[in-house]
Design a protein around this motif. Structure first.
Motif, short mmCIF file in Angstrom:
data_model
loop_
_atom_site.label_atom_id
_atom_site.label_comp_id
_atom_site.label_asym_id
_atom_site.label_seq_id
_atom_site.Cartn_x
_atom_site.Cartn_y
_atom_site.Cartn_z
N PRO A 17 0.92 -3.58 0.40
CA PRO A 17 2.12 -4.07 0.10
C PRO A 17 2.12 -5.76 0.14
N TYR A 47 -1.52 2.55 -0.92
CA TYR A 47 -0.68 1.52 -1.15
C TYR A 47 -0.90 0.22 -0.27
N SER A 65 15.07 0.00 -1.78
CA SER A 65 13.91 -0.62 -1.36
C SER A 65 12.39 -0.32 -2.03
N GLY A 66 12.73 1.16 -2.26
CA GLY A 66 11.20 1.91 -3.09
C GLY A 66 11.00 1.24 -4.38
N ALA A 118 -0.11 -5.04 -4.70
CA ALA A 118 0.74 -3.97 -4.83
C ALA A 118 0.45 -3.21 -6.14
N SER A 173 6.77 -7.57 1.37
CA SER A 173 6.42 -6.74 2.62
C SER A 173 7.76 -6.30 3.56
N TYR A 231 8.92 -3.07 2.20
CA TYR A 231 7.92 -2.05 2.50
C TYR A 231 8.30 -1.55 3.85
N LEU A 275 8.54 -1.76 -4.63
CA LEU A 275 7.31 -1.76 -4.01
C LEU A 275 6.03 -1.75 -5.36
N HIS A 299 11.22 0.44 3.97
CA HIS A 299 10.99 1.74 3.26
C HIS A 299 10.32 2.62 4.09
N MET A 309 1.00 6.23 1.31
CA MET A 309 0.65 4.97 2.00
C MET A 309 -0.71 4.63 2.20
#
Ligand code: HEM
Length: 391
Positions: A67, A65, A141-142, A72, A188, A191, A145, A194, A62
């Motif tokens: 989003p 990263y 969800s991951g 991304a 978003s 993210y 990303l 997640h 995080m």
């Protein structure tokens, strides 16, 4: 009489404010039954280990990263190429995610096999099922990303599938995507799920799951009651905990080896205007559903698309799984439920066959066979190592 040492005084001061003595007493008296399948009791804590790795590596990711559709992919690329050990952290996060889901499945399978969902553990089972669904939600969800081609198109297909559910499908699709299409807005939103919503729900449920396990202790499978009586139970602290720690150390080694030898790939940046990716693949744990849906022909009956039928059936299967402790009445009477055992075996054969078909490869079958052999060897080895009462 010698006056208490500084450490004793500090301990007494802390105890007065945060009384942990009852917890310590509880842990020091806790025991774990020993029998042929004691090895299965380590699988929940193995899943827990991978979850903790996810939290730590996720927080580190995080820090770099970003989003948004514009940044991304580039932020992950920067992490992989420039940030010291960034590639390692990302690879560990990805490998550990897969191992966590794998061990959650395995934990579920052994708990089911040992009929540990019998009263009074119904709610431990229910919270466990929801934890598994949450783990799959983390994966889904991951996946989007890094904002690469594969993830983009897999998410498009995955959310399209949700859109095929009768009546609520359209609302569900818009809810997942945050609009009609997969866009930066979807990224978003995923993210948010997640890193905030799913972790918050997971931590709460995990807390409940573990508290219930502590209160109820470990169950003994119906067929192992005699053996468990003959054998001396293992003290949780330090014997069982040390074995857990050994398993975690081994798991960390495996994780580091996998991450170093097979770093997670990034692929190409998503291009929403490119023609649909030819070889769209979901995460392996969605493959059996994906492959089943691929076999369904186009068309509709009474206004319902054919595709909706297996989707509803999978939903029903998920619900039945959650309700197993309440449906399996016979196991409460005599500890046996051959129909449920058979249904579990059919489910495993179906999942493995469909996954192997989806990949056009026998590897999923080998993985399952290898796991069964490994569990059998470990059960045999550990059962021989434990002492009988009185010996
Ligand atoms: C994130 C996922 C999960 C974590 C971290 C987790 C963790 C644990 C831990 C540490 C234990 C105690 C040791 C053991 O039996 O292995 C346990 C027990 C248990 N878990 Fe889970 N679990 C998870 C998912 C599940 C799932 C998917 C199910 C099944 C639907 C489940 C059902 C149970 C049951 C019934 C017990 C009691 C076992 C017994 O008394 O013999 N758990 N879990």
């Amino acid at each position: 009489m010698a006056s208490p040492s500084r450490t004793d005084r500090l301990a007494a001061w802390l105890e007065e404010r945060v009384p942990i003595a009852p917890v310590r007493d509880n842990l020091s008296h806790k025991t774990v039954p020993t029998h042929r399948y004691t090895v299965c009791y380590y699988l929940g804590s193995m899943t827990l280990f991978f979850f903790m790795v996810q939290v730590v590596t996720g927080i580190l990711l995080m820090l770099y990263y970003r989003p948004s559709a514009g940044e991304a992919f580039e932020s992950v690329e920067f992490l992989m190429t420039t940030v010291p050990f960034g590639w390692l952290i990302r690879s560990i996060h990805s490998w550990s995610a897969n191992l966590m889901v794998f061990f959650a499945f395995l934990h579920l399978a052994t708990v089911y096999w040992m009929k540990a969902y019998r009263p009074p553990r119904e709610l431990t089972w229910v919270t466990g099922c929801v934890l598994l669904f949450l783990a799959m939600g983390f994966g889904f969800s991951g996946y989007l990303l890094p904002w690469n081609q594969l993830a983009f198109f897999a998410t498009k297909v995955g959310t399209d599938i949700a859109g095929a559910v009768p009546i609520v499908g359209e609302t569900l699709l818009r809810f997942l995507r945050g609009g009609d299409q997969v866009t930066g807005g979807t990224l978003s939103r995923f993210y948010g799920w997640h890193v905030a919503i799913l972790p918050a729900i997971t931590v709460m449920l995990l807390g409940l799951h573990l508290i219930m396990v502590q209160i109820q202790g470990m169950s003994v499978p119906p067929g192992q009651k005699e053996e468990a009586k003959r054998r001396r139970p293992m003290r949780f602290f330090p014997e069982f905990a040390l074995r857990d720690a050994f398993g975690w150390t081994l798991a960390l080694g495996v994780l580091a080896t996998l991450a170093a030898l097979f770093p997670w790939e990034l692929g190409e940046k998503a291009d929403p205007f490119a023609p649909a990716y030819a070889d769209i693949k979901p995460e392996w744990y969605f493959m059996f559903m994906f492959q089943t849906l691929k076999l369904v022909p186009g068309g509709e009956v009474a206004g319902v698309e054919y595709e909706a039928i297996p989707i509803l059936l999978f939903g029903l299967a998920g619900l039945l799984l959650v309700l197993v402790p309440f449906l399996d009445r016979r196991v409460q009477r005599d500890g046996r439920s051959p129909i449920f055992t058979a249904a579990g075996l059919v489910a495993i054969v179906f999942i493995v066959t469909m996954t192997a078909w989806g990949y056009h490869s026998p590897v999923p079958l080998y993985v399952v066979l290898l796991t069964i052999v490994l569990m059998a060897v470990l059960s045999w080895g550990t059962a021989r190592g434990e002492k009988e009462v009185g010996s």
